[in-house]
Design a protein around this motif. Structure first.
Motif, PDB file in Angstrom:
ATOM      1  N   LEU A  26       1.058  -1.113  -0.032  1.00 39.21           N
ATOM      2  CA  LEU A  26       0.026   0.116  -0.234  1.00 39.21           C
ATOM      3  C   LEU A  26       1.095   1.277   0.072  1.00 39.21           C
ATOM      4  O   LEU A  26       1.929   1.347   0.775  1.00 39.21           O
ATOM      5  CB  LEU A  26      -0.684  -0.078   1.299  1.00 39.21           C
ATOM      6  N   ILE A  27       0.759   2.129  -0.992  1.00 37.78           N
ATOM      7  CA  ILE A  27       1.478   3.311  -1.198  1.00 37.78           C
ATOM      8  C   ILE A  27       0.384   4.441  -0.823  1.00 37.78           C
ATOM      9  O   ILE A  27      -0.751   4.598  -1.540  1.00 37.78           O
ATOM     10  CB  ILE A  27       2.088   3.509  -2.264  1.00 37.78           C
ATOM     11  N   VAL A  28       0.795   5.356   0.090  1.00 37.01           N
ATOM     12  CA  VAL A  28      -0.085   6.524   0.540  1.00 37.01           C
ATOM     13  C   VAL A  28       0.484   7.706  -0.123  1.00 37.01           C
ATOM     14  O   VAL A  28       1.664   7.882   0.324  1.00 37.01           O
ATOM     15  CB  VAL A  28      -0.267   6.447   2.003  1.00 37.01           C
ATOM     16  N   THR A  29      -0.279   8.503  -0.945  1.00 38.10           N
ATOM     17  CA  THR A  29       0.418   9.860  -1.612  1.00 38.10           C
ATOM     18  C   THR A  29      -0.627  10.796  -1.553  1.00 38.10           C
ATOM     19  O   THR A  29      -1.990  10.670  -1.963  1.00 38.10           O
ATOM     20  CB  THR A  29       1.001   9.510  -2.806  1.00 38.10           C
ATOM     21  N   ASP A  30      -0.245  11.947  -1.141  1.00 38.17           N
ATOM     22  CA  ASP A  30      -1.178  13.198  -1.337  1.00 38.17           C
ATOM     23  C   ASP A  30      -1.066  13.713  -2.663  1.00 38.17           C
ATOM     24  O   ASP A  30      -1.840  14.506  -3.088  1.00 38.17           O
ATOM     25  CB  ASP A  30      -1.001  14.523  -0.290  1.00 38.17           C
ATOM     26  N   LEU A  74      -3.613   4.844  -1.879  1.00 39.10           N
ATOM     27  CA  LEU A  74      -4.554   5.641  -0.954  1.00 39.10           C
ATOM     28  C   LEU A  74      -4.113   6.992  -1.598  1.00 39.10           C
ATOM     29  O   LEU A  74      -3.060   7.574  -1.159  1.00 39.10           O
ATOM     30  CB  LEU A  74      -4.389   5.353   0.437  1.00 39.10           C
ATOM     31  N   THR A  75      -4.967   7.695  -2.267  1.00 41.73           N
ATOM     32  CA  THR A  75      -4.670   9.003  -2.870  1.00 41.73           C
ATOM     33  C   THR A  75      -6.248  10.010  -2.391  1.00 41.73           C
ATOM     34  O   THR A  75      -7.090   9.410  -1.901  1.00 41.73           O
ATOM     35  CB  THR A  75      -4.780   8.812  -4.251  1.00 41.73           C
ATOM     36  N   PRO A  76      -5.966  11.080  -2.912  1.00 37.43           N
ATOM     37  CA  PRO A  76      -7.000  11.980  -2.653  1.00 37.43           C
ATOM     38  C   PRO A  76      -8.179  11.727  -3.414  1.00 37.43           C
ATOM     39  O   PRO A  76      -9.420  12.439  -3.414  1.00 37.43           O
ATOM     40  CB  PRO A  76      -6.177  13.629  -2.843  1.00 37.43           C
ATOM     41  N   GLY A 101       1.647  15.408   3.187  1.00 34.23           N
ATOM     42  CA  GLY A 101       0.412  16.005   3.561  1.00 34.23           C
ATOM     43  C   GLY A 101      -0.509  15.448   4.431  1.00 34.23           C
ATOM     44  O   GLY A 101      -0.287  14.468   5.178  1.00 34.23           O
ATOM     45  N   PRO A 102      -2.119  15.782   4.226  1.00 28.39           N
ATOM     46  CA  PRO A 102      -2.910  15.190   5.050  1.00 28.39           C
ATOM     47  C   PRO A 102      -3.223  13.764   4.976  1.00 28.39           C
ATOM     48  O   PRO A 102      -3.383  13.244   6.016  1.00 28.39           O
ATOM     49  CB  PRO A 102      -4.405  15.889   4.376  1.00 28.39           C
ATOM     50  N   LEU A 103      -2.927  13.135   3.724  1.00 28.30           N
ATOM     51  CA  LEU A 103      -3.101  11.756   3.778  1.00 28.30           C
ATOM     52  C   LEU A 103      -2.073  11.102   4.350  1.00 28.30           C
ATOM     53  O   LEU A 103      -2.063   9.982   5.135  1.00 28.30           O
ATOM     54  CB  LEU A 103      -3.327  11.155   2.200  1.00 28.30           C
ATOM     55  N   GLY A 104      -0.686  11.595   4.153  1.00 29.83           N
ATOM     56  CA  GLY A 104       0.209  10.936   4.839  1.00 29.83           C
ATOM     57  C   GLY A 104       0.228  11.229   6.581  1.00 29.83           C
ATOM     58  O   GLY A 104       0.712  10.261   7.082  1.00 29.83           O
TER      59      GLY A 104
END
Length: 351
Positions: free
Chosen positions: A13-17, A47-49, A91-94
């Motif tokens: 899973l890669i989380v990025t704003d 997981l992106t905006p 950012g917010p998601l991170g």
């Protein structure tokens, strides 16, 4: 360290704003990485905006920040059942992903893509050290923080960052390759090309101010474009190009000029090299880690002199250097730095 990327199939899973429709090096890097990992049989999710409400960044509307709630992010991450969690942006998601990992005792990795402190200072009365303090806090609980170049690793280490590991970049050598000049033929040569955001932090004016013969061509867009078009009526602003049009622009240029002093890598530099276009740049972090062969480009504090020397270089030598950057090597470095999410997590100083 080399590992066989096919030995252990992983769910990542890669989380990025930073995500589409943004056009920048972070998005292109993550998409290219995912393509390579999936080709090896790994399952990569993002997981992106995209699924959340977003708001534009003041003065930079093409960048939008997520308004996702804690509950939404936590549920999404739990449902991913990821073997490995990588948080790509701060950012917010991170932030929410970081909090999820710390509250659940999940180990995770992060990466440092963007010089946010310098970018913020260029637009706001915000001291760089305040921003770097936030970034140190953000990355501190990660098992590893991936950085794209050795010189950036040295610099961040000097600023108090720890557990830094290298994760380089690749280039699509099939799309970006030498060939016939098909663009700019109606403009006087030589053709000098810039590709990237048209914004203060990219130092585009250093390119446009050069006293060198030929045509200056700017590919890209950003908050400063309209202002610069008025100030430099002789330059050619063509906006964003994509796919084959972008590849043709690289092939059709005589020199690629990279005026930024704040990039952590510069994906456009490797794209230019792979296209056989010599690169003129300042001797700073990013270019000095990529343009390592003086036959392929020139690094100098005198950017005009660098351009003039590049006009004497062979395109074949630029291509040879560009071929050294592969997404297979990049993907292997990324896999080597990952840690299982169920491994013992580091304790954060503050959640």
């Amino acid at each position: 360290m080399y590992i066989d990327p096919k030995l252990s199939r992983r769910r990542i899973l890669i989380v990025t704003d930073a995500w589409r429709p943004q056009i920048n090096g972070v998005v292109r890097t993550l998409e290219s990485l995912a393509g390579q990992l999936r080709a090896w049989g790994h399952e990569v999710s993002f997981l992106t905006p995209e699924p959340f409400w977003t708001v534009p960044v003041p003065t930079y509307p093409e960048i939008r920040l997520s308004l996702a709630s804690r509950r939404e992010v936590f549920l999404s991450m739990a449902r991913s059942r990821a073997h490995h969690i990588h948080i790509a942006t701060e950012g917010p998601l991170g932030l929410l992903a970081r909090r999820y990992c710390l509250e659940r005792g999940k180990a995770f990795t992060t990466s440092f893509h963007t010089r946010f402190p310098e970018y913020a200072a260029a637009r706001l009365p915000l001291p760089e050290e305040w921003s770097y303090g936030y970034l140190r806090w953000f990355h501190d609980p990660a098992v590893a923080t991936m950085v794209p170049t050795p010189s950036l690793r040295t610099e961040l280490s000097g600023r108090g960052f720890s557990h830094l590991t290298l994760w380089g970049r690749g280039v699509d050598g099939v799309r970006f390759h030498p060939g016939e000049k098909t663009l700019f033929t109606d403009l006087p040569g030589p053709h000098l090309l810039y590709v990237g955001r048209v914004s203060a932090e990219k130092n585009v004016t250093a390119f446009l101010d050069l006293d060198v013969p030929g045509s200056k061509i700017v590919v890209g867009d950003g908050p400063d474009r309209a202002h610069l078009e008025r100030l430099y009526p002789d330059a050619h602003f063509v906006g964003y190009l994509h796919g084959e049009e972008l590849a043709a622009a690289y092939r059709s240029a005589n020199v690629f000029v990279f005026p930024s002093r704040t990039d952590t890598f510069g994906n456009v530099v490797t794209e230019a090299l792979a296209s056989g276009t010599p690169v003129a740049a300042y001797p700073v972090t990013g270019p000095r880690d990529v343009v390592t062969d003086p036959r392929a480009g020139t690094l100098s504090e005198d950017l005009g002199a660098a351009v003039r020397r590049c006009l004497t270089l062979r395109r074949a030598d630029a291509r040879a250097l560009g071929e050294q950057f592969t997404w297979a090597a990049s993907g292997n470095q990324f896999l080597s730095a990952l840690t299982p999410a169920n491994a013992p997590a580091k304790l954060a100083r503050a959640i």
